[in-house]
Enzyme design. Structure first.
Site, PDB file in Angstrom:
ATOM      1  CD  GLU A   1      65.581  54.830 -21.551  1.00 14.50           C
ATOM      2  OE1 GLU A   1      64.854  53.886 -21.195  1.00 14.50           O
ATOM      3  OE2 GLU A   1      65.756  55.848 -20.868  1.00 14.50           O
TER       4      GLU A   1
ATOM      5  CD  GLU B   1      61.060  61.827 -10.945  1.00 16.02           C
ATOM      6  OE1 GLU B   1      60.695  62.829 -10.335  1.00 16.02           O
ATOM      7  OE2 GLU B   1      62.160  61.282 -10.745  1.00 16.02           O
TER       8      GLU B   1
ATOM      9  CE  LYS C   1      61.305  46.263  -6.332  1.00 19.06           C
ATOM     10  NZ  LYS C   1      62.561  45.874  -7.030  1.00 19.06           N
TER      11      LYS C   1
ATOM     12  CB  CYS D   1      66.569  58.923 -16.832  1.00 18.79           C
ATOM     13  SG  CYS D   1      66.654  60.258 -15.632  1.00 18.79           S
TER      14      CYS D   1
END
Ligand code: NAD
Ligand code: 6OD
Length: 498
Positions: free
Chosen positions: A402, A267, A191, A301
């Site tokens: 973040e 992750e 996906k 990331c």
């Protein structure tokens, strides 16, 4: 067709369609049709067919069927030969993958041609090697009758793997999961992010071209909750789930995986620090920091958003990083001269700019950037300026959250202990970079920073055999090399009485 698409009417009629890939066929999904936009201009570049729950079920069924067909019976050398053909297949269509990735993300060709697409191919090459070189364990044991026994482990595929991906490095991060999963003999249902559906779909064509049996690789398009993401991760026919994305989404996926006690690899997000000591080679440090803060418009990331600098060199580092930030060239992502692309979406641009506003409101010193540039010819793109701040407290959301944009806040520190404590003061623990010429200090600090990955005097230098993953809220599990094989297989012990 959703309302937005319906409203666009005939203007969209000639647009390319991005279909689901199920059982080796490209199929229209039973869900809505949604628009895929070029982030540099806001133009609709394709229409994507959303998979319904039934489509996801068909994809999982096709994957299950593949496991009992030729794929399930295939020898490792034959599987490896197919993986190597995938490497050649991606390389042969390099320009198509590159164009698709740029249209979906707006990232500069100079970046995608060096990182995203080559790594898409390299992931298959590396795991083709890994599966042929990594064995399993054997243990001989004594028995009371003196005959002894021999234990050995069989490495079995887990079965059907659900692969849920983000938008920031679409092909790279998707193949980082798909390559080891296939190397280990699994079948996958992918996906992709709703923002970046194209390269996963194009890979379906390559799968057919090189002769990967139908159903081994499937792609379902859509969103998260109430859409393909949720349908896939809650589907009881999925044996394991591997996910890359935000921490909050990881929590939802982990909860979904708990039903049926299915393994997950997560992750997740980060708020990565860099530690710059006063003996660092400043030129190399600024070069590395610049990349870690601003590459891919900060949408990596592993990227740095908190920079801790030893006080004696603080002003020099801050000014040099600000100068670096001012030096990027916005523009047509397809032009080789462009070095900074837009953010992925209008929504993400708003998020990043809201932090830029918050920083100003909280009294940050803005050394570079701080707003949205006007880019000639691309005025409707989702641009933001590379931004460098100082002066905020460590409790500011600008320093704790973040942001996932091209921005960094710099804070001074005095001692090694203080620097490490500041770096560790975060719920996240994905990646750190340490900049110093004192190797003893580098080793000491690397052992104390709470991060899954620490780079010393470099950033994003990747050996794909190494353990990759996050500490704390940045994820669970490790992938890469043997660790990927551990996740995508199950060891079954056989004990033979001799
Ligand atoms: P996201 O979590 O919003 O979405 C990732 C994927 O999950 C998308 O395909 C989305 O449709 C799907 N999804 C969303 N909600 C879902 C649900 N409830 N159930 C099932 N699927 C769902 O992440 P994003 O915005 O696409 O990516 C950016 C984030 O990814 C950042 O936080 C970044 O740090 C993180 N990231 C982490 C790594 C890593 O290796 N640790 C790598 C890349 C990106
Ligand atoms: O290099 C890799 O294998 C990897 N997973 C990189 C992740 C980057 C995050 O944006």
């Amino acid at each position: 067709m959703n309302e937005a698409t319906r409203a666009a009417g005939t203007a969209t009629a000639s647009l390319p369609r991005v279909h689901n890939f199920i059982g080796g066929q490209f199929v229209e999904g039973g869900g809505t049709t949604f628009e895929n936009r070029f982030p540099a201009s806001d133009a609709v570049v394709s229409l994507v067919s959303e998979a319904s729950a039934d489509d996801v079920d068909r994809a999982v069924t096709a994957a299950r069927k593949a496991l009992s067909g030729p794929w399930g019976r295939m020898s490792v050398p034959d599987r490896v030969a197919l993986l190597r053909r995938l490497v050649d297949g991606i390389t042969a269509r390099f320009d198509e993958f590159l164009a698709a990735e740029i249209r979906d993300t707006g990232k500069p060709a100079s970046l995608a041609s060096h990182i995203d697409i080559p790594r898409g191919a390299a992931n298959f090459a590396v795991f083709a090697d890994q599966i042929t070189t990594i064995g399993t364990e054997t243990f001989e044991m004594p028995t009371p009758d003196g005959a002894g026994a021999l234990n050995y482990a069989l490495r079995m595929p887990r079965g059907v793997i659900g692969v849920v991906c983000p938008w920031n490095l679409p092909l790279l991060l998707m193949t980082w999961k798909v390559a080891p999963a296939l190397a280990c003999g699994n079948a996958v249902v992918v996906k992709p992010s709703e923002e970046t559906p194209s390269t996963a779909t194009l890979l379906g064509e390559v799968m057919n071209e090189v002769g990967i049996p139908e159903g081994v690789y499937n792609v379902v398009h859509g969103f998260g909750p109430g859409s393909a993401g949720e349908f896939l991760t809650t589907h009881p026919g999925v044996d394991a789930i591997t996910f890359t994305g935000e921490t909050v989404t990881g929590e939802a996926i982990m909860a979904a995986a708990s039903k049926g006690v299915r393994p997950v690899s997560l992750e997740l997000g980060g708020k990565n620090p860099a530690l710059v000591f006063d003996d660092a080679d400043l030129e190399k440090t600024i070069e590395g920091l610049g990349r870690s803060c601003f590459a891919n418009t900060g949408q990596v990331c592993l990227g740095t958003e908190r920079v801790y600098v030893q006080r004696g060199i603080f002003d020099r580092v801050a000014e040099a990083l600000a100068e670096k930030a001012r030096g990027y060239a916005f523009g047509d992502p397809f032009a080789q001269t462009t070095t900074m692309g837009p953010t992925i979406s209008a929504e993400h641009q708003r998020k990043v700019l809201s932090y830029y506003e918050k920083a100003k409101a909280e009294g940050a010193t803005v050394l570079a950037g701080g707003g949205a540039p006007t880019v000639e010819g691309y005025e409707k793109g989702y641009w933001v300026e590379p931004t460098v701040w100082t002066g905020l407290p460590e409790t500011s959301p600008v320093v704790t959250d973040e942001i996932f944009g091209p921005c960094a806040h710099l804070t001074p520190f005095d001692t090694e202990e203080e620097g490490i404590a500041l770096a560790n003061n975060s719920p996240y623990g994905l990646a750190t970079s340490i900049w110093t010429q004192d190797l003893s200090r580098a080793h000491r600090a690397a052992k104390q920073v709470e991060a899954g990955i620490t780079w010393v005097n470099c950033w994003f230098l990747r050996d794909l055999r190494t353990a990759f993953g996050g500490s704390k809220a940045s994820g669970i599990g490790r992938e890469g090399g043997v660790h990927s094989l551990e996740f995508y297989t199950e060891l079954r012990n056989v004990c033979v009485k001799l």
